[in-house]
Design a protein around this motif. Structure first.
Motif, PDB file in Angstrom:
ATOM      1  N   LYS A  69       5.999   5.663  -5.465  1.00 30.95           N
ATOM      2  CA  LYS A  69       4.667   5.174  -5.821  1.00 30.95           C
ATOM      3  C   LYS A  69       4.629   3.640  -5.875  1.00 30.95           C
ATOM      4  O   LYS A  69       3.717   3.007  -5.357  1.00 30.95           O
ATOM      5  CB  LYS A  69       4.234   5.760  -7.166  1.00 30.95           C
ATOM      6  CG  LYS A  69       2.847   5.377  -7.574  1.00 30.95           C
ATOM      7  CD  LYS A  69       2.441   6.043  -8.880  1.00 30.95           C
ATOM      8  CE  LYS A  69       1.038   5.619  -9.270  1.00 30.95           C
ATOM      9  NZ  LYS A  69       0.609   6.259 -10.510  1.00 30.95           N
ATOM     10  N   LYS A  70       5.671   3.060  -6.479  1.00 32.21           N
ATOM     11  CA  LYS A  70       5.737   1.595  -6.573  1.00 32.21           C
ATOM     12  C   LYS A  70       5.783   0.962  -5.190  1.00 32.21           C
ATOM     13  O   LYS A  70       5.088  -0.016  -4.922  1.00 32.21           O
ATOM     14  CB  LYS A  70       6.961   1.190  -7.399  1.00 32.21           C
ATOM     15  CG  LYS A  70       7.149  -0.307  -7.513  1.00 32.21           C
ATOM     16  CD  LYS A  70       8.409  -0.644  -8.279  1.00 32.21           C
ATOM     17  CE  LYS A  70       8.661  -2.142  -8.224  1.00 32.21           C
ATOM     18  NZ  LYS A  70       9.969  -2.495  -8.735  1.00 32.21           N
ATOM     19  N   GLU A  71       6.590   1.513  -4.314  1.00 30.68           N
ATOM     20  CA  GLU A  71       6.721   0.949  -2.977  1.00 30.68           C
ATOM     21  C   GLU A  71       5.463   1.167  -2.141  1.00 30.68           C
ATOM     22  O   GLU A  71       5.088   0.299  -1.352  1.00 30.68           O
ATOM     23  CB  GLU A  71       7.955   1.501  -2.274  1.00 30.68           C
ATOM     24  CG  GLU A  71       9.232   0.964  -2.885  1.00 30.68           C
ATOM     25  CD  GLU A  71      10.486   1.316  -2.114  1.00 30.68           C
ATOM     26  OE1 GLU A  71      10.412   2.077  -1.118  1.00 30.68           O
ATOM     27  OE2 GLU A  71      11.553   0.820  -2.507  1.00 30.68           O
ATOM     28  N   LEU A  72       4.809   2.296  -2.296  1.00 28.95           N
ATOM     29  CA  LEU A  72       3.545   2.514  -1.590  1.00 28.95           C
ATOM     30  C   LEU A  72       2.510   1.484  -2.031  1.00 28.95           C
ATOM     31  O   LEU A  72       1.777   0.933  -1.195  1.00 28.95           O
ATOM     32  CB  LEU A  72       3.027   3.930  -1.825  1.00 28.95           C
ATOM     33  CG  LEU A  72       3.762   5.039  -1.066  1.00 28.95           C
ATOM     34  CD1 LEU A  72       3.309   6.410  -1.555  1.00 28.95           C
ATOM     35  CD2 LEU A  72       3.554   4.904   0.432  1.00 28.95           C
ATOM     36  N   ASN A  73       2.466   1.196  -3.328  1.00 26.35           N
ATOM     37  CA  ASN A  73       1.519   0.203  -3.844  1.00 26.35           C
ATOM     38  C   ASN A  73       1.885  -1.213  -3.409  1.00 26.35           C
ATOM     39  O   ASN A  73       1.006  -2.012  -3.090  1.00 26.35           O
ATOM     40  CB  ASN A  73       1.446   0.263  -5.372  1.00 26.35           C
ATOM     41  CG  ASN A  73       0.738   1.496  -5.859  1.00 26.35           C
ATOM     42  OD1 ASN A  73      -0.080   2.082  -5.161  1.00 26.35           O
ATOM     43  ND2 ASN A  73       1.046   1.914  -7.075  1.00 26.35           N
ATOM     44  N   THR A  74       3.168  -1.526  -3.400  1.00 29.33           N
ATOM     45  CA  THR A  74       3.618  -2.879  -3.082  1.00 29.33           C
ATOM     46  C   THR A  74       3.690  -3.150  -1.580  1.00 29.33           C
ATOM     47  O   THR A  74       3.268  -4.217  -1.117  1.00 29.33           O
ATOM     48  CB  THR A  74       5.004  -3.144  -3.715  1.00 29.33           C
ATOM     49  OG1 THR A  74       4.913  -2.909  -5.119  1.00 29.33           O
ATOM     50  CG2 THR A  74       5.470  -4.563  -3.466  1.00 29.33           C
ATOM     51  N   PHE A  75       4.228  -2.197  -0.831  1.00 30.46           N
ATOM     52  CA  PHE A  75       4.511  -2.425   0.585  1.00 30.46           C
ATOM     53  C   PHE A  75       3.656  -1.591   1.536  1.00 30.46           C
ATOM     54  O   PHE A  75       3.740  -1.753   2.750  1.00 30.46           O
ATOM     55  CB  PHE A  75       5.986  -2.145   0.887  1.00 30.46           C
ATOM     56  CG  PHE A  75       6.940  -2.914   0.031  1.00 30.46           C
ATOM     57  CD1 PHE A  75       7.092  -4.284   0.182  1.00 30.46           C
ATOM     58  CD2 PHE A  75       7.683  -2.277  -0.947  1.00 30.46           C
ATOM     59  CE1 PHE A  75       7.970  -4.999  -0.611  1.00 30.46           C
ATOM     60  CE2 PHE A  75       8.570  -2.983  -1.752  1.00 30.46           C
ATOM     61  CZ  PHE A  75       8.703  -4.346  -1.582  1.00 30.46           C
ATOM     62  N   GLY A  76       2.908  -0.649   0.991  1.00 35.25           N
ATOM     63  CA  GLY A  76       2.114   0.226   1.837  1.00 35.25           C
ATOM     64  C   GLY A  76       2.927   1.307   2.515  1.00 35.25           C
ATOM     65  O   GLY A  76       2.453   1.995   3.414  1.00 35.25           O
ATOM     66  N   GLU A  77       4.165   1.443   2.109  1.00 34.97           N
ATOM     67  CA  GLU A  77       5.069   2.457   2.660  1.00 34.97           C
ATOM     68  C   GLU A  77       6.174   2.731   1.640  1.00 34.97           C
ATOM     69  O   GLU A  77       6.420   1.932   0.738  1.00 34.97           O
ATOM     70  CB  GLU A  77       5.704   1.985   3.968  1.00 34.97           C
ATOM     71  CG  GLU A  77       6.673   0.812   3.770  1.00 34.97           C
ATOM     72  CD  GLU A  77       7.550   0.509   4.979  1.00 34.97           C
ATOM     73  OE1 GLU A  77       7.872   1.450   5.741  1.00 34.97           O
ATOM     74  OE2 GLU A  77       7.925  -0.657   5.147  1.00 34.97           O
ATOM     75  N   TYR A  78       6.836   3.859   1.812  1.00 36.44           N
ATOM     76  CA  TYR A  78       8.019   4.182   1.019  1.00 36.44           C
ATOM     77  C   TYR A  78       9.189   3.504   1.725  1.00 36.44           C
ATOM     78  O   TYR A  78       9.891   4.079   2.523  1.00 36.44           O
ATOM     79  CB  TYR A  78       8.171   5.694   0.945  1.00 36.44           C
ATOM     80  CG  TYR A  78       9.298   6.223   0.108  1.00 36.44           C
ATOM     81  CD1 TYR A  78      10.033   5.425  -0.758  1.00 36.44           C
ATOM     82  CD2 TYR A  78       9.633   7.566   0.186  1.00 36.44           C
ATOM     83  CE1 TYR A  78      11.064   5.951  -1.524  1.00 36.44           C
ATOM     84  CE2 TYR A  78      10.660   8.100  -0.576  1.00 36.44           C
ATOM     85  CZ  TYR A  78      11.368   7.286  -1.420  1.00 36.44           C
ATOM     86  OH  TYR A  78      12.393   7.812  -2.173  1.00 36.44           O
TER      87      TYR A  78
END
Length: 124
Positions: free
Chosen positions: A95-104
């Protein structure tokens, strides 16, 4: 895996990465020297550290005999089983990476490293 089970190839891959992840302060100079390293501590670079950790994750997955799909399942069961699969492994990280980078990003980097390792091992 017991330390005496590592091959020289394993150590050549693992040791430099572990050294770079751990030797970030002069306090650890004796440790670095024990590993044959005489240089300065490595800078603390979060992006580089993340890449090294992903490479180590991929290498250990390969050492333990995981297939790419098994590794995909560990990283994100829904990626293998479908979006409605009720289990998550690294929900907070994902979830953090999706929010920060737009991807896992971790999943992508681990799988890319796994593919490189597999390709390298298959050509040796």
């Amino acid at each position: 895996m017991a330390p005496d089970q590592y091959t020289q190839t394993d150590l050549d891959f693992i040791v430099p990465r572990v050294l770079e992840l751990t030797y970030t302060s002069h306090d650890l100079k004796p440790f670095a020297q024990d590993l044959g390293y005489q240089g300065e501590p490595f800078p603390f670079d979060p992006e580089r550290r993340h890449q090294l950790k992903c490479e180590l994750d991929a290498y250990y997955a390969k050492l333990y005999g995981l297939t790419r799909d098994e590794l995909r399942y560990i990283l994100d069961p829904a990626d293998v089983m479908g979006e409605d699969y009720p289990s998550e492994t690294f929900r907070v990280l994902r979830k953090k990476e999706l929010n920060t980078f737009g991807e896992y990003r971790t999943q992508r980097l681990v799988l890319e490293a796994f593919d490189r390792i597999t390709t390298t091992q298959n050509t040796q």
